[in-house]
Design a protein around this motif. Sequence first.
Motif, PDB file in Angstrom:
ATOM      1  N   PRO A 122      27.706  -4.867  35.413  1.00 33.50           N
ATOM      2  CA  PRO A 122      28.385  -3.906  34.547  1.00 33.50           C
ATOM      3  C   PRO A 122      27.822  -3.921  33.129  1.00 33.50           C
ATOM      4  CG  PRO A 122      29.783  -5.814  34.991  1.00 33.50           C
ATOM      5  CD  PRO A 122      28.547  -6.009  35.777  1.00 33.50           C
ATOM      6  N   LEU A 125      30.551  -4.437  28.318  1.00 31.32           N
ATOM      7  CA  LEU A 125      30.498  -5.124  27.011  1.00 31.32           C
ATOM      8  C   LEU A 125      29.544  -4.404  26.058  1.00 31.32           C
ATOM      9  CD1 LEU A 125      30.393  -8.837  28.251  1.00 31.32           C
ATOM     10  CD2 LEU A 125      32.349  -7.581  27.334  1.00 31.32           C
ATOM     11  N   HIS A 126      28.443  -3.869  26.609  1.00 28.94           N
ATOM     12  CA  HIS A 126      27.510  -3.103  25.777  1.00 28.94           C
ATOM     13  C   HIS A 126      28.268  -1.906  25.175  1.00 28.94           C
ATOM     14  CE1 HIS A 126      23.706  -4.515  28.104  1.00 28.94           C
ATOM     15  NE2 HIS A 126      24.730  -5.104  28.681  1.00 28.94           N
ATOM     16  N   ILE A 328      27.127 -17.392  36.844  1.00 31.01           N
ATOM     17  CA  ILE A 328      26.803 -16.208  36.041  1.00 31.01           C
ATOM     18  C   ILE A 328      26.840 -14.917  36.856  1.00 31.01           C
ATOM     19  CG2 ILE A 328      25.127 -15.158  34.447  1.00 31.01           C
ATOM     20  CD1 ILE A 328      26.258 -17.749  33.350  1.00 31.01           C
ATOM     21  N   PHE A 329      26.177 -14.918  38.003  1.00 23.08           N
ATOM     22  CA  PHE A 329      26.145 -13.693  38.816  1.00 23.08           C
ATOM     23  C   PHE A 329      26.882 -13.914  40.127  1.00 23.08           C
ATOM     24  CE2 PHE A 329      22.519 -12.833  35.987  1.00 23.08           C
ATOM     25  CZ  PHE A 329      22.915 -11.594  35.519  1.00 23.08           C
ATOM     26  N   ARG A 332      24.125 -14.187  43.858  1.00 21.78           N
ATOM     27  CA  ARG A 332      22.792 -14.690  43.597  1.00 21.78           C
ATOM     28  C   ARG A 332      22.370 -15.751  44.602  1.00 21.78           C
ATOM     29  NH1 ARG A 332      19.892 -15.041  37.706  1.00 21.78           N
ATOM     30  NH2 ARG A 332      18.120 -13.876  38.481  1.00 21.78           N
TER      31      ARG A 332
HETATM   32  C1  UD1 Z   1      19.648 -11.299  31.250  1.00 15.68           C
HETATM   33  C2  UD1 Z   1      18.301 -11.592  31.884  1.00 15.68           C
HETATM   34  C3  UD1 Z   1      18.483 -12.144  33.273  1.00 15.68           C
HETATM   35  C4  UD1 Z   1      19.403 -13.357  33.235  1.00 15.68           C
HETATM   36  C5  UD1 Z   1      20.710 -13.035  32.522  1.00 15.68           C
HETATM   37  C6  UD1 Z   1      21.597 -14.247  32.329  1.00 15.68           C
HETATM   38  C7  UD1 Z   1      16.843  -9.952  30.874  1.00 15.68           C
HETATM   39  C8  UD1 Z   1      15.974  -8.765  31.066  1.00 15.68           C
HETATM   40  N1  UD1 Z   1      17.551 -10.359  31.943  1.00 15.68           N
HETATM   41  O1  UD1 Z   1      20.283 -10.303  32.063  1.00 15.68           O
HETATM   42  O2  UD1 Z   1      17.202 -12.514  33.779  1.00 15.68           O
HETATM   43  O3  UD1 Z   1      19.685 -13.742  34.565  1.00 15.68           O
HETATM   44  O4  UD1 Z   1      20.428 -12.495  31.220  1.00 15.68           O
HETATM   45  O5  UD1 Z   1      20.936 -15.235  31.632  1.00 15.68           O
HETATM   46  O6  UD1 Z   1      16.874 -10.553  29.813  1.00 15.68           O
HETATM   47  N2  UD1 Z   1      28.371  -8.778  32.182  1.00 15.68           N
HETATM   48  C9  UD1 Z   1      29.515  -8.027  32.180  1.00 15.68           C
HETATM   49  N3  UD1 Z   1      29.555  -6.926  31.368  1.00 15.68           N
HETATM   50  C10 UD1 Z   1      28.505  -6.569  30.573  1.00 15.68           C
HETATM   51  C11 UD1 Z   1      27.342  -7.362  30.580  1.00 15.68           C
HETATM   52  C12 UD1 Z   1      27.303  -8.459  31.405  1.00 15.68           C
HETATM   53  O7  UD1 Z   1      30.470  -8.312  32.886  1.00 15.68           O
HETATM   54  O8  UD1 Z   1      28.618  -5.561  29.852  1.00 15.68           O
HETATM   55  C13 UD1 Z   1      28.289  -9.961  33.070  1.00 15.68           C
HETATM   56  C14 UD1 Z   1      27.222  -9.752  34.161  1.00 15.68           C
HETATM   57  O9  UD1 Z   1      27.722  -9.051  35.258  1.00 15.68           O
HETATM   58  C15 UD1 Z   1      26.855 -11.157  34.508  1.00 15.68           C
HETATM   59  C16 UD1 Z   1      26.986 -11.893  33.169  1.00 15.68           C
HETATM   60  O10 UD1 Z   1      27.827 -11.071  32.342  1.00 15.68           O
HETATM   61  O11 UD1 Z   1      27.765 -11.680  35.418  1.00 15.68           O
HETATM   62  C17 UD1 Z   1      25.666 -12.159  32.483  1.00 15.68           C
HETATM   63  O12 UD1 Z   1      25.044 -10.955  32.179  1.00 15.68           O
HETATM   64  P1  UD1 Z   1      24.054 -10.777  30.945  1.00 15.68           P
HETATM   65  O13 UD1 Z   1      24.020 -12.009  30.118  1.00 15.68           O
HETATM   66  O14 UD1 Z   1      24.398  -9.495  30.285  1.00 15.68           O
HETATM   67  O15 UD1 Z   1      22.672 -10.638  31.694  1.00 15.68           O
HETATM   68  P2  UD1 Z   1      21.567  -9.525  31.518  1.00 15.68           P
HETATM   69  O16 UD1 Z   1      21.374  -9.201  30.090  1.00 15.68           O
HETATM   70  O17 UD1 Z   1      21.828  -8.428  32.472  1.00 15.68           O
END
Ligand code: UD1
Length: 419
Positions: A122, A125-126, A328-329, A332
């Motif tokens: 998702p 947060l952005h 985190i995910f 995975r």
């Molecule tokens: C970045 C990395 C990825 C890494 C991840 C965590 C890049 C291009 N990718 O991905 O390789 O695995 O960080 O270290 O840099 N989440 C929400 N809402 C949001 C955003 C995130 O719920 O708006 C959740 C995601 O679903 C996930 C967690 O937060 O479960 C981490 O996501 P995030 O840190 O945002 O990872 P990315 O930026 O996508």
Amino acid sequence: MENLVICGGRRLSGEIDIQGAKNSALPILAATVLIKGESVIHNCPDLSDIDAAIKILRHLGCKVKKEKNTLTVDSREISCYNIPDALMREMRSSIVFLGSVLGRTGMAVMSSPGGCDIGLRPIDLHLSSLRTLGVRVEECHGTLICKREKQLAGGVVSLSFPSVGATENIMLACALSRGRTVILNAAREPEIKDLADFLNSCGCNVEIGSHGTVVISGVKELHGCEHSVIPDRIASLTFMSAVASSGGDVTLNKTDSSSFMSVIPIFEQMGCEIANRSNRLRIRMNKRPKSVMDIRTMPYPGFPTDAQAPVTAALSVAQGTSVLVENIFENRFKHIPELQRMGARIKIEGKVAIIDGTDRLYGARVFSPDLRGGAALVVAGLCAQGETVVEQICHIDRGYECIEKSFSQLGADIKRIIV
Ligand code: UD1
């Protein structure tokens, strides 16, 4: 279509240069959109995800020149603010262009990224952070329309989770602004610092505080600069996982072990000998690895989720039982059924993987489920008895510069074949 064919069982030895970090290069390339001038980015890894970013930059009107690992981006003229769906879909991280296109043009139109191979990703947060800062965000049938009426004036954004992508998008959206933006509970990954360093070299003022605080004092205009991308910590950890499971004596050059300090003790517990000197790391392993109890993926500086799959592959041949928690995910563990085909004894219970080490994996035909999962299968294939064929390696090419070349250089029997 291309496959990797690996004849496992060889010890790895020699030296290898670590590529630049994909996860730094991508947001930095997105940041070049903000600059009315020319940016020269060195140590940019040669990857399909980087090619996807170049396509987006060219679509936006930037002139991009690629010479080996140096990219020159001239963003004096930006001709549009929309990114077509086909380009967005090539790479999930294309969402990081949201902040920079919005910051430069005042508007950004692109498709929502949706789910991907490691689960739902998702961007709430952005979007909520941008809304807090005064951006109008509309989502309409899978299309995101973001608009700011005037230059952003800054503010305070508190993230409920230290999302890497959200932190980057806020930094990018606010670099050209009239005010001061404070991000609380920001991501602390080294790639965030690299992006801040790049923006600062272009004339911005981004301060990284000690407890996950990022302060961006926006400016009117950014100028071009030269920047070298930091080393890829996940590539380093992938090579280390391969040495841990195959045995050997390998020196990683052009690495930065300070960016993965929390992971080094895990390799030491496995029985690896590690010698660390400025930007070189030597790892030696002469026995079967030992199991590690309790590895939990966490935001930086904790154990990185991106290293979970390659480390799982190494632990599948360890003596004893290891336990690994993916925090985190949500999805995975897709490499695990493939590792099981090779003889790994791993049970999944929710977000926990219980790895009952076996003394031998066997070569098999396996399917790369995603980028790091694919790397894990290469690590497994290198230590397995017999031939492993890894299919769907386009995932691996997104994040590793010619992985077969790197491992061949270390004495592995691995080749790419076109099928
Ligand atoms: C970045 C990395 C990825 C890494 C991840 C965590 C890049 C291009 N990718 O991905 O390789 O695995 O960080 O270290 O840099 N989440 C929400 N809402 C949001 C955003 C995130 O719920 O708006 C959740 C995601 O679903 C996930 C967690 O937060 O479960 C981490 O996501 P995030 O840190 O945002 O990872 P990315 O930026 O996508």
